[in-house]
Design a protein around this motif. Structure first.
Motif, PDB file in Angstrom:
ATOM      1  N   ILE A  58       0.846  -1.196   0.000  1.00  0.00           N
ATOM      2  CA  ILE A  58       0.000   0.000   0.000  1.00  0.00           C
ATOM      3  C   ILE A  58       0.883   1.248   0.000  1.00  0.00           C
ATOM      4  O   ILE A  58       0.607   2.221  -0.703  1.00  0.00           O
ATOM      5  CB  ILE A  58      -0.929   0.003   1.237  1.00  0.00           C
ATOM      6  N   LYS A  59       1.984   1.183   0.746  1.00  0.00           N
ATOM      7  CA  LYS A  59       2.922   2.314   0.818  1.00  0.00           C
ATOM      8  C   LYS A  59       3.485   2.606  -0.576  1.00  0.00           C
ATOM      9  O   LYS A  59       3.561   3.778  -0.992  1.00  0.00           O
ATOM     10  CB  LYS A  59       4.051   1.985   1.785  1.00  0.00           C
ATOM     11  N   ASP A  60       3.879   1.557  -1.302  1.00  0.00           N
ATOM     12  CA  ASP A  60       4.404   1.727  -2.659  1.00  0.00           C
ATOM     13  C   ASP A  60       3.364   2.374  -3.570  1.00  0.00           C
ATOM     14  O   ASP A  60       3.683   3.249  -4.383  1.00  0.00           O
ATOM     15  CB  ASP A  60       4.820   0.381  -3.257  1.00  0.00           C
ATOM     16  N   LYS A  61       2.116   1.934  -3.437  1.00  0.00           N
ATOM     17  CA  LYS A  61       1.058   2.466  -4.287  1.00  0.00           C
ATOM     18  C   LYS A  61       0.803   3.941  -4.023  1.00  0.00           C
ATOM     19  O   LYS A  61       0.604   4.728  -4.956  1.00  0.00           O
ATOM     20  CB  LYS A  61      -0.226   1.652  -4.109  1.00  0.00           C
ATOM     21  N   VAL A  62       0.841   4.326  -2.752  1.00  0.00           N
ATOM     22  CA  VAL A  62       0.616   5.738  -2.402  1.00  0.00           C
ATOM     23  C   VAL A  62       1.775   6.586  -2.916  1.00  0.00           C
ATOM     24  O   VAL A  62       1.566   7.651  -3.524  1.00  0.00           O
ATOM     25  CB  VAL A  62       0.433   5.902  -0.870  1.00  0.00           C
ATOM     26  N   GLU A  63       3.014   6.125  -2.681  1.00  0.00           N
ATOM     27  CA  GLU A  63       4.184   6.853  -3.172  1.00  0.00           C
ATOM     28  C   GLU A  63       4.134   6.985  -4.696  1.00  0.00           C
ATOM     29  O   GLU A  63       4.456   8.044  -5.256  1.00  0.00           O
ATOM     30  CB  GLU A  63       5.477   6.125  -2.787  1.00  0.00           C
ATOM     31  N   ALA A  64       3.735   5.915  -5.359  1.00  0.00           N
ATOM     32  CA  ALA A  64       3.670   5.921  -6.812  1.00  0.00           C
ATOM     33  C   ALA A  64       2.616   6.901  -7.314  1.00  0.00           C
ATOM     34  O   ALA A  64       2.848   7.615  -8.302  1.00  0.00           O
ATOM     35  CB  ALA A  64       3.362   4.517  -7.323  1.00  0.00           C
ATOM     36  N   ALA A  65       1.477   6.954  -6.649  1.00  0.00           N
ATOM     37  CA  ALA A  65       0.418   7.877  -7.059  1.00  0.00           C
ATOM     38  C   ALA A  65       0.885   9.322  -6.922  1.00  0.00           C
ATOM     39  O   ALA A  65       0.623  10.161  -7.798  1.00  0.00           O
ATOM     40  CB  ALA A  65      -0.836   7.637  -6.235  1.00  0.00           C
ATOM     41  N   VAL A  66       1.610   9.628  -5.822  1.00  0.00           N
ATOM     42  CA  VAL A  66       2.136  10.975  -5.616  1.00  0.00           C
ATOM     43  C   VAL A  66       3.168  11.303  -6.699  1.00  0.00           C
ATOM     44  O   VAL A  66       3.161  12.403  -7.281  1.00  0.00           O
ATOM     45  CB  VAL A  66       2.748  11.115  -4.202  1.00  0.00           C
ATOM     46  N   GLU A  67       4.054  10.339  -6.985  1.00  0.00           N
ATOM     47  CA  GLU A  67       5.086  10.552  -8.007  1.00  0.00           C
ATOM     48  C   GLU A  67       4.464  10.747  -9.392  1.00  0.00           C
ATOM     49  O   GLU A  67       4.892  11.612 -10.168  1.00  0.00           O
ATOM     50  CB  GLU A  67       6.051   9.366  -8.023  1.00  0.00           C
ATOM     51  N   LYS A  68       3.434   9.978  -9.673  1.00  0.00           N
ATOM     52  CA  LYS A  68       2.753  10.086 -10.962  1.00  0.00           C
ATOM     53  C   LYS A  68       2.065  11.441 -11.094  1.00  0.00           C
ATOM     54  O   LYS A  68       2.143  12.095 -12.149  1.00  0.00           O
ATOM     55  CB  LYS A  68       1.719   8.951 -11.078  1.00  0.00           C
ATOM     56  N   ALA A  69       1.418  11.891 -10.031  1.00  0.00           N
ATOM     57  CA  ALA A  69       0.756  13.203 -10.052  1.00  0.00           C
ATOM     58  C   ALA A  69       1.780  14.318 -10.212  1.00  0.00           C
ATOM     59  O   ALA A  69       1.556  15.275 -10.970  1.00  0.00           O
ATOM     60  CB  ALA A  69      -0.047  13.391  -8.774  1.00  0.00           C
ATOM     61  N   ALA A  70       2.912  14.190  -9.520  1.00  0.00           N
ATOM     62  CA  ALA A  70       3.974  15.206  -9.636  1.00  0.00           C
ATOM     63  C   ALA A  70       4.514  15.242 -11.067  1.00  0.00           C
ATOM     64  O   ALA A  70       4.773  16.320 -11.614  1.00  0.00           O
ATOM     65  CB  ALA A  70       5.094  14.905  -8.654  1.00  0.00           C
ATOM     66  N   GLY A  71       4.675  14.090 -11.682  1.00  0.00           N
ATOM     67  CA  GLY A  71       5.147  14.025 -13.065  1.00  0.00           C
ATOM     68  C   GLY A  71       4.165  14.660 -14.028  1.00  0.00           C
ATOM     69  O   GLY A  71       4.565  15.314 -14.999  1.00  0.00           O
ATOM     70  N   LYS A  76       6.683  16.004 -16.769  1.00  0.00           N
ATOM     71  CA  LYS A  76       7.857  15.137 -16.916  1.00  0.00           C
ATOM     72  C   LYS A  76       7.361  13.716 -17.142  1.00  0.00           C
ATOM     73  O   LYS A  76       7.027  12.998 -16.191  1.00  0.00           O
ATOM     74  CB  LYS A  76       8.739  15.204 -15.670  1.00  0.00           C
ATOM     75  N   PRO A  77       7.306  13.287 -18.397  1.00  0.00           N
ATOM     76  CA  PRO A  77       6.755  11.960 -18.687  1.00  0.00           C
ATOM     77  C   PRO A  77       7.559  10.825 -18.078  1.00  0.00           C
ATOM     78  O   PRO A  77       7.008   9.775 -17.750  1.00  0.00           O
ATOM     79  CB  PRO A  77       6.755  11.877 -20.213  1.00  0.00           C
ATOM     80  N   GLY A  78       8.863  11.020 -17.886  1.00  0.00           N
ATOM     81  CA  GLY A  78       9.676   9.972 -17.273  1.00  0.00           C
ATOM     82  C   GLY A  78       9.299   9.731 -15.832  1.00  0.00           C
ATOM     83  O   GLY A  78       9.238   8.592 -15.366  1.00  0.00           O
ATOM     84  N   LYS A  79       9.032  10.818 -15.123  1.00  0.00           N
ATOM     85  CA  LYS A  79       8.637  10.710 -13.714  1.00  0.00           C
ATOM     86  C   LYS A  79       7.250  10.080 -13.601  1.00  0.00           C
ATOM     87  O   LYS A  79       6.995   9.256 -12.719  1.00  0.00           O
ATOM     88  CB  LYS A  79       8.635  12.106 -13.085  1.00  0.00           C
ATOM     89  N   LYS A  80       6.382  10.443 -14.512  1.00  0.00           N
ATOM     90  CA  LYS A  80       5.033   9.877 -14.537  1.00  0.00           C
ATOM     91  C   LYS A  80       5.086   8.378 -14.812  1.00  0.00           C
ATOM     92  O   LYS A  80       4.402   7.577 -14.174  1.00  0.00           O
ATOM     93  CB  LYS A  80       4.215  10.593 -15.607  1.00  0.00           C
ATOM     94  N   ALA A  81       5.944   7.983 -15.764  1.00  0.00           N
ATOM     95  CA  ALA A  81       6.083   6.563 -16.112  1.00  0.00           C
ATOM     96  C   ALA A  81       6.676   5.775 -14.954  1.00  0.00           C
ATOM     97  O   ALA A  81       6.284   4.628 -14.699  1.00  0.00           O
ATOM     98  CB  ALA A  81       6.952   6.419 -17.345  1.00  0.00           C
ATOM     99  N   ALA A  82       7.626   6.400 -14.230  1.00  0.00           N
ATOM    100  CA  ALA A  82       8.223   5.724 -13.079  1.00  0.00           C
ATOM    101  C   ALA A  82       7.172   5.468 -12.011  1.00  0.00           C
ATOM    102  O   ALA A  82       7.157   4.401 -11.377  1.00  0.00           O
ATOM    103  CB  ALA A  82       9.362   6.563 -12.515  1.00  0.00           C
ATOM    104  N   GLY A  83       6.279   6.429 -11.819  1.00  0.00           N
ATOM    105  CA  GLY A  83       5.188   6.246 -10.850  1.00  0.00           C
ATOM    106  C   GLY A  83       4.259   5.121 -11.261  1.00  0.00           C
ATOM    107  O   GLY A  83       3.840   4.305 -10.441  1.00  0.00           O
TER     108      GLY A  83
END
Length: 99
Positions: A58-71, A76-83
């Motif tokens: 769940i922690k990974d999913k939340v971090e990923a959602a934040v990273e994707k939103a920031a991208g 920044k499509p690379g940051k979005k893809a990483a999320g």
């Protein structure tokens, strides 16, 4: 000045091969793809292994959602893809197992 074929001494009639118009039969080979490739002389390629998928927490999913939103916001499509990859569990992060 152009000469005719008769004047050059090469007056034999030209013979052209007749081209067959009937359809050619395709041979069907049975067996596994390996034997089929050998029989037809084709090249077979190995498939790339599937991406190793780790179950994200769940922690990974939340971090990923934040990273994707920031991208998305920073464009920044690379940051979005990483999320997205982190969210799906295909980011390459090793799964820690306790034995």
């Amino acid at each position: 000045m152009a000469q005719t074929r008769g004047a050059t001494g090469n007056a034999k009639p030209r013979v052209f091969e007749t081209v067959s118009t009937e359809p050619t039969r395709k041979r069907n080979t049975t067996g596994t793809p390996k034997t089929k490739a050998k029989a037809t002389g084709g090249v077979t390629k190995k498939r790339a292994p599937a991406a190793k998928k780790n179950k994200p927490t769940i922690k990974d999913k939340v971090e990923a959602a934040v990273e994707k939103a920031a991208g998305t916001v920073e464009r920044k499509p690379g940051k979005k893809a990483a999320g997205t990859k982190k969210m799906n569990g295909t980011s390459g992060k090793a799964k820690v197992t306790t034995a």
